[in-house]
Design a protein around this motif. Structure first.
Motif, PDB file in Angstrom:
ATOM      1  N   TYR A 192     -33.819  16.631  88.615  1.00  0.00           N
ATOM      2  CA  TYR A 192     -34.769  15.679  88.053  1.00  0.00           C
ATOM      3  C   TYR A 192     -34.169  14.929  86.867  1.00  0.00           C
ATOM      4  N   ALA A 193     -33.354  15.632  86.076  1.00  0.00           N
ATOM      5  CA  ALA A 193     -32.638  14.922  85.011  1.00  0.00           C
ATOM      6  C   ALA A 193     -31.740  13.845  85.605  1.00  0.00           C
ATOM      7  N   GLY A 194     -31.054  14.170  86.693  1.00  0.00           N
ATOM      8  CA  GLY A 194     -30.230  13.172  87.369  1.00  0.00           C
ATOM      9  C   GLY A 194     -31.054  12.026  87.909  1.00  0.00           C
ATOM     10  N   TYR A 195     -32.220  12.340  88.449  1.00  0.00           N
ATOM     11  CA  TYR A 195     -33.124  11.305  88.969  1.00  0.00           C
ATOM     12  C   TYR A 195     -33.501  10.317  87.871  1.00  0.00           C
ATOM     13  N   LEU A 196     -33.841  10.818  86.695  1.00  0.00           N
ATOM     14  CA  LEU A 196     -34.227   9.941  85.585  1.00  0.00           C
ATOM     15  C   LEU A 196     -33.039   9.133  85.077  1.00  0.00           C
ATOM     16  N   LEU A 197     -31.869   9.753  85.005  1.00  0.00           N
ATOM     17  CA  LEU A 197     -30.679   9.028  84.567  1.00  0.00           C
ATOM     18  C   LEU A 197     -30.257   7.981  85.599  1.00  0.00           C
ATOM     19  N   GLU A 198     -30.454   8.301  86.862  1.00  0.00           N
ATOM     20  CA  GLU A 198     -30.157   7.339  87.924  1.00  0.00           C
ATOM     21  C   GLU A 198     -31.002   6.090  87.761  1.00  0.00           C
ATOM     22  N   GLN A 199     -32.268   6.264  87.401  1.00  0.00           N
ATOM     23  CA  GLN A 199     -33.154   5.117  87.186  1.00  0.00           C
ATOM     24  C   GLN A 199     -32.663   4.219  86.054  1.00  0.00           C
ATOM     25  N   GLN A 200     -31.944   4.804  85.106  1.00  0.00           N
ATOM     26  CA  GLN A 200     -31.443   4.056  83.964  1.00  0.00           C
ATOM     27  C   GLN A 200     -30.045   3.485  84.176  1.00  0.00           C
ATOM     28  N   GLY A 201     -29.480   3.775  85.346  1.00  0.00           N
ATOM     29  CA  GLY A 201     -28.128   3.300  85.610  1.00  0.00           C
ATOM     30  C   GLY A 201     -27.076   4.017  84.796  1.00  0.00           C
ATOM     31  N   ALA A 202     -27.360   5.243  84.384  1.00  0.00           N
ATOM     32  CA  ALA A 202     -26.431   6.003  83.551  1.00  0.00           C
ATOM     33  C   ALA A 202     -25.297   6.591  84.393  1.00  0.00           C
ATOM     34  N   ILE A 235     -23.305  15.974  88.268  1.00  0.00           N
ATOM     35  CA  ILE A 235     -23.957  17.282  88.243  1.00  0.00           C
ATOM     36  C   ILE A 235     -22.989  18.308  88.814  1.00  0.00           C
ATOM     37  N   TYR A 236     -22.727  19.355  88.049  1.00  0.00           N
ATOM     38  CA  TYR A 236     -21.837  20.419  88.488  1.00  0.00           C
ATOM     39  C   TYR A 236     -22.679  21.640  88.873  1.00  0.00           C
ATOM     40  N   GLU A 237     -22.544  22.063  90.126  1.00  0.00           N
ATOM     41  CA  GLU A 237     -23.314  23.198  90.654  1.00  0.00           C
ATOM     42  C   GLU A 237     -22.365  24.309  91.072  1.00  0.00           C
ATOM     43  N   ALA A 238     -22.593  25.505  90.541  1.00  0.00           N
ATOM     44  CA  ALA A 238     -21.700  26.628  90.822  1.00  0.00           C
ATOM     45  C   ALA A 238     -21.812  27.121  92.264  1.00  0.00           C
ATOM     46  N   GLU A 280     -35.375  14.295  99.371  1.00  0.00           N
ATOM     47  CA  GLU A 280     -35.857  12.948  99.680  1.00  0.00           C
ATOM     48  C   GLU A 280     -35.954  12.094  98.419  1.00  0.00           C
ATOM     49  N   LYS A 281     -36.545  12.660  97.367  1.00  0.00           N
ATOM     50  CA  LYS A 281     -36.748  11.885  96.141  1.00  0.00           C
ATOM     51  C   LYS A 281     -35.443  11.685  95.368  1.00  0.00           C
ATOM     52  N   CYS A 282     -34.506  12.627  95.525  1.00  0.00           N
ATOM     53  CA  CYS A 282     -33.251  12.569  94.778  1.00  0.00           C
ATOM     54  C   CYS A 282     -32.077  12.175  95.679  1.00  0.00           C
ATOM     55  N   LYS A 283     -32.352  11.357  96.695  1.00  0.00           N
ATOM     56  CA  LYS A 283     -31.300  11.006  97.658  1.00  0.00           C
ATOM     57  C   LYS A 283     -30.143  10.262  97.004  1.00  0.00           C
ATOM     58  N   ASN A 284     -30.396   9.537  95.927  1.00  0.00           N
ATOM     59  CA  ASN A 284     -29.317   8.826  95.236  1.00  0.00           C
ATOM     60  C   ASN A 284     -28.624   9.699  94.203  1.00  0.00           C
ATOM     61  N   VAL A 285     -29.199  10.862  93.938  1.00  0.00           N
ATOM     62  CA  VAL A 285     -28.622  11.789  92.967  1.00  0.00           C
ATOM     63  C   VAL A 285     -27.643  12.743  93.645  1.00  0.00           C
ATOM     64  N   ILE A 286     -27.989  13.198  94.833  1.00  0.00           N
ATOM     65  CA  ILE A 286     -27.217  14.237  95.520  1.00  0.00           C
ATOM     66  C   ILE A 286     -25.745  13.858  95.709  1.00  0.00           C
ATOM     67  N   PRO A 287     -25.397  12.595  95.987  1.00  0.00           N
ATOM     68  CA  PRO A 287     -23.965  12.271  96.086  1.00  0.00           C
ATOM     69  C   PRO A 287     -23.193  12.506  94.792  1.00  0.00           C
ATOM     70  N   LYS A 288     -23.891  12.654  93.688  1.00  0.00           N
ATOM     71  CA  LYS A 288     -23.217  12.881  92.406  1.00  0.00           C
ATOM     72  C   LYS A 288     -23.197  14.353  92.014  1.00  0.00           C
TER      73      LYS A 288
END
Length: 456
Positions: A48-58, A62-65, A220-228
């Protein structure tokens, strides 16, 4: 600040309504951040943090273990004819972004209604049927009192002892309160429970997704976040001595960022699985120690027929599993699934057993309730999910310990460091929604707001 005043302040400043429903559509537009942001963890808070940053063009990564996203949200295909949730399953309340996302997606929202059943001895009855039993009524009354407790700090177990609640019904408050909060009656601080109950603002109705999993909703909601998201990348050290911040992974490879949002489970911080340079402030280290998180096991039992009453909501037992609920209700007419949730001392006992032994023993306990061989004969599939054995999770979710400081401690845990390192995750939520998916998401929003407020 006094704890009572803090609760009032929290309701106004950090509750779900303030975070989610009263925000303008684009609250960050004047403060776009041009630097590189690293988010540690791809659970609900990190996504969700990524989702909000994505909206801002930041610019963020995201690093996941682990080898998959979702954290403590994990559906399993193939166990039944619908995706069975091995972790978080319920949407708790209707006033949250998570609930709104579910509505927007067209998902079928199933209220978790139904009649609850309580075991005492070998008998299983409804609350109405047990109401002539004085000991049962006292157990239910004590459960209510625990949620609104005031006075000197005590545990739920101590409250049952001082009120002389008889042994045959002590498992009922343990299930309704302690297990729900993620621990055992002997480990749960009631002042923290009362604070959480007083600041809860999401609504009291619970919902299941009838035609999809929680993870599919986030995907679905974070589809633009997952590639990152970079999977299988465990960050072991965060050095924020200078700029840029240095992130070192388990293979000693380095990455760099200007700001970091840490969203890992509390247990990961407690185990010192991430080394911080310089060391975290003593107040934050104390906060990490003063919030509980322990063992948690979820068991899904799939049957070829329903042997419980058609209107069953939850089944509260005196055995190994404090609570079962009917996960298949409204989801399937051919797979009949009971999901059991166990935390604290009971989960520690089960964790020392094999999955086969656990399932066999649970079936025996259900057979005692529903009739000899009833559950055993109907079983078609089963899965034991031991969250304490997941190396990047190590437990269920956070809970208030006795004399732990309550919500003030969670606020301390959430505080940013040097305008460089920010903290999110359900354990950092000090508006009453710790231990929930929507609380994790709200903490992600708070961390992003803090980060963007620090842009100069």
């Amino acid at each position: 600040m006094q704890r009572r005043d803090f609760i009032k302040h929290t309701l106004l400043a950090t509750g779900a309504v303030a975070l989610e429903n009263c925000q303008p559509k684009d609250p960050y537009a004047p403060r776009k951040y041009e630097g590189q942001i690293a988010i540690i963890g791809a659970g609900a808070a990190g996504l969700y943090a990524g989702y909000l940053l994505e909206q801002q063009g930041a610019n963020y990564t995201i690093y996941e273990a682990a080898e998959q996203i979702g954290g403590r949200i994990r559906p399993l295909k193939g166990l039944a004819d619908f995706e069975v949730e091995l972790g978080a399953e319920k949407i708790r309340g209707s006033r949250s972004t998570l609930y709104d996302w579910a509505k927007e997606s067209g998902a079928s929202l199933l209220p978790t209604s139904g009649t609850d059943y309580y075991q005492i001895g070998t008998l299983l009855r409804t609350e109405a049927q047990w109401n002539t039993d004085l000991d049962f009524r006292l157990a239910m009354l004590l459960s209510q009192q625990a949620r609104a407790y005031s006075g000197n700090e005590t545990t739920l177990a101590q409250l049952m002892e001082t009120t002389k609640l008889v042994a045959k019904v002590r498992h009922i408050p343990d299930a309704l309160i302690a297990n729900n909060y993620g621990t055992s009656a002997s480990r749960l601080g009631l002042l923290g429970v009362a604070e959480a109950e007083a600041t809860w603002s999401a609504g009291r109705d619970n919902y299941l997704l009838g035609n999809r999993s929680l993870l599919s909703l986030l995907e679905e909601k974070c589809k633009n976040v997952i590639p990152k998201v970079v999977l299988n990348k465990q960050i072991k050290r965060i050095d924020f001595t200078n700029s840029p911040i240095v992130l070192e992974d388990a293979q000693a490879q380095r990455r760099f960022a200007d700001k970091v949002i840490v969203t890992v489970p509390l247990s990961i911080l407690q185990a010192n699985d991430i080394q911080f340079t310089p060391s975290l402030p003593e107040a934050k280290l104390t906060a990490i120690r003063n919030i509980g998180m322990g063992a948690g096991i979820k068991v899904a039992l799939v049957f070829n027929r329903r042997f419980w009453e058609a209107n069953t909501g939850s089944i509260y037992t005196s055995g190994s599993v404090p609570e079962y609920w009917v996960s298949s209700a409204g989801r399937s007419t051919s797979s009949f699934v009971l999901s059991g949730f166990v935390t604290g001392e009971r989960a520690e006992v089960l964790s020392g057993q094999t999955s086969t032994v656990i399932i066999q023993n649970l079936l025996k306990e259900l057979d005692t309730i529903y009739g000899k061989g009833t559950a055993t004969a109907a079983l078609t599939n089963a899965k034991v999910m031991d969250w304490g054995k997941e190396p990047f999770i190590k437990g269920a979710y956070s809970f208030p310990i006795p004399n732990g400081g309550g919500l003030l401690t969670r606020q301390t845990l959430s505080q940013p460091i040097q305008r460089k390192v920010y903290f999110a995750g359900e354990a950092t939520h000090y508006g009453g929604h710790s231990g929930t998916v929507h609380g994790a998401m709200e903490s992600g929003r708070r961390a992003v707001e803090e980060l963007l407020r620090d842009v100069v």
